[in-house]
Scaffold this motif. Structure first.
Motif, PDB file in Angstrom:
ATOM      1  N   ASN A 146     -69.014 -18.369 -26.040  1.00  0.00           N
ATOM      2  CA  ASN A 146     -67.920 -17.474 -25.262  1.00  0.00           C
ATOM      3  C   ASN A 146     -69.165 -16.367 -24.747  1.00  0.00           C
ATOM      4  O   ASN A 146     -68.671 -15.483 -24.088  1.00  0.00           O
ATOM      5  CB  ASN A 146     -67.079 -16.492 -26.211  1.00  0.00           C
ATOM      6  N   SER A 147     -70.140 -16.441 -24.716  1.00  0.00           N
ATOM      7  CA  SER A 147     -71.469 -15.620 -24.276  1.00  0.00           C
ATOM      8  C   SER A 147     -71.378 -15.811 -22.851  1.00  0.00           C
ATOM      9  O   SER A 147     -71.404 -17.206 -22.206  1.00  0.00           O
ATOM     10  CB  SER A 147     -72.859 -15.902 -24.597  1.00  0.00           C
ATOM     11  N   LYS A 148     -71.086 -14.917 -21.952  1.00  0.00           N
ATOM     12  CA  LYS A 148     -71.230 -14.901 -20.362  1.00  0.00           C
ATOM     13  C   LYS A 148     -72.612 -15.478 -20.203  1.00  0.00           C
ATOM     14  O   LYS A 148     -72.801 -16.014 -18.799  1.00  0.00           O
ATOM     15  CB  LYS A 148     -71.419 -13.519 -19.891  1.00  0.00           C
ATOM     16  N   ARG A 149     -73.718 -15.258 -20.629  1.00  0.00           N
ATOM     17  CA  ARG A 149     -75.077 -15.847 -20.273  1.00  0.00           C
ATOM     18  C   ARG A 149     -75.337 -17.136 -21.316  1.00  0.00           C
ATOM     19  O   ARG A 149     -76.783 -17.273 -21.506  1.00  0.00           O
ATOM     20  CB  ARG A 149     -75.940 -14.861 -20.581  1.00  0.00           C
ATOM     21  N   ASP A 187     -72.895 -25.110 -20.328  1.00  0.00           N
ATOM     22  CA  ASP A 187     -72.034 -25.921 -20.948  1.00  0.00           C
ATOM     23  C   ASP A 187     -71.490 -27.128 -20.156  1.00  0.00           C
ATOM     24  O   ASP A 187     -71.285 -27.216 -18.992  1.00  0.00           O
ATOM     25  CB  ASP A 187     -70.716 -24.964 -21.119  1.00  0.00           C
ATOM     26  N   ARG A 230     -77.690  -5.828 -25.137  1.00  0.00           N
ATOM     27  CA  ARG A 230     -77.849  -7.028 -24.079  1.00  0.00           C
ATOM     28  C   ARG A 230     -79.215  -7.969 -24.574  1.00  0.00           C
ATOM     29  O   ARG A 230     -80.203  -7.901 -23.767  1.00  0.00           O
ATOM     30  CB  ARG A 230     -78.063  -6.568 -22.585  1.00  0.00           C
TER      31      ARG A 230
END
Length: 234
Positions: A39-42, A74, A148
């Motif tokens: 679920n990480s944006k990066r 992904d 971050r």
């Protein structure tokens, strides 16, 4: 086969889902870097999984260098070309390089050697945080931003004196260094490869640490404690 749960084949492409990548990082590497969370944006696929797939495909040569050139997301289709060349470029579905391999010398496709190196190296690699990186950051009085964290695999190379094993293979740290450059640092993890008590090779893993800020012992310790709690809970 060790890697079977962590990728799939679609036509001629290799596909790695975010969940497969995350499970490899956690189960095989004991690596809980947030950038490998589905679920990480990066989110990106761990370099250790790409390395493992590469030597599974091409074998282990006496001298090899792996350079990670772009992040893998992904379910991104990857092309591992069929080749005997010394220079190999693994590309994504847009034709962009994601991993470049340079190799020399004799090559072994012995499955026991390949799986042994994968298992032992990725566990060594996965201990970077907090075991290896924390003391280096304290020594240089810098750290990544806990809000971050950006700790990225850049490259790895090794050289073997022999590709014949008579004992279980293991990997040990030889030396660790951090070179600070303004807002980023390069971390170098030198390692030795042993066949029993015999040193049969050596190498170095290079990691980029981004978003540096002044060292705050309490903040980075709290981050490390939470990281270890997640590892222990898993």
């Amino acid at each position: 086969m060790l890697l079977d749960p962590y990728y799939s084949k679609q036509d001629k492409s290799v596909i790695i889902s975010a969940e497969q990548a995350s499970q490899f990082a956690k189960k095989e590497c004991q690596d809980f870097n947030p950038i490998h969370d589905p679920n990480s944006k990066r989110f990106c696929v761990p370099g250790d999984l790409l390395f493992a797939l590469a030597i599974n495909e091409y074998g282990i040569s006496e001298s090899m260098r792996f350079t990670f050139t772009n992040m893998v997301g992904d379910n991104m289709p990857l092309n591992f070309p069929v080749t005997d060349a010394e220079h190999i470029v693994v590309t994504n579905d847009q034709g962009k390089s994601v991993l470049e391999i340079n190799r020399k010398g004799q090559t072994s496709h012995d499955l026991e050697l390949i799986e042994s190196l994968i298992k032992k190296y990725v566990v060594f690699s996965g201990q970077n945080f907090p075991t290896l990186l924390m003391p280096l950051m304290e020594k240089h009085q810098v750290m990544f931003n806990p809000a971050r964290p950006l700790v990225m695999y850049n490259s790895m190379n090794f050289e073997f004196n022999t590709l014949s094993l008579t004992n279980p293979l293991h990997v040990e740290l030889a030396e660790s260094k951090l070179e600070v450059e303004a807002k980023r640092a390069n971390e170098f993890l030198h390692f030795d490869i042993f066949d029993g008590d015999n040193n049969i090779g050596h190498g170095v893993k290079t990691v980029v640490v981004g978003g540096l800020k002044p060292y705050d012992h309490d903040a980075i310790t709290a981050f490390a404690d939470n990281y270890l709690a997640m590892r222990n809970a898993f």
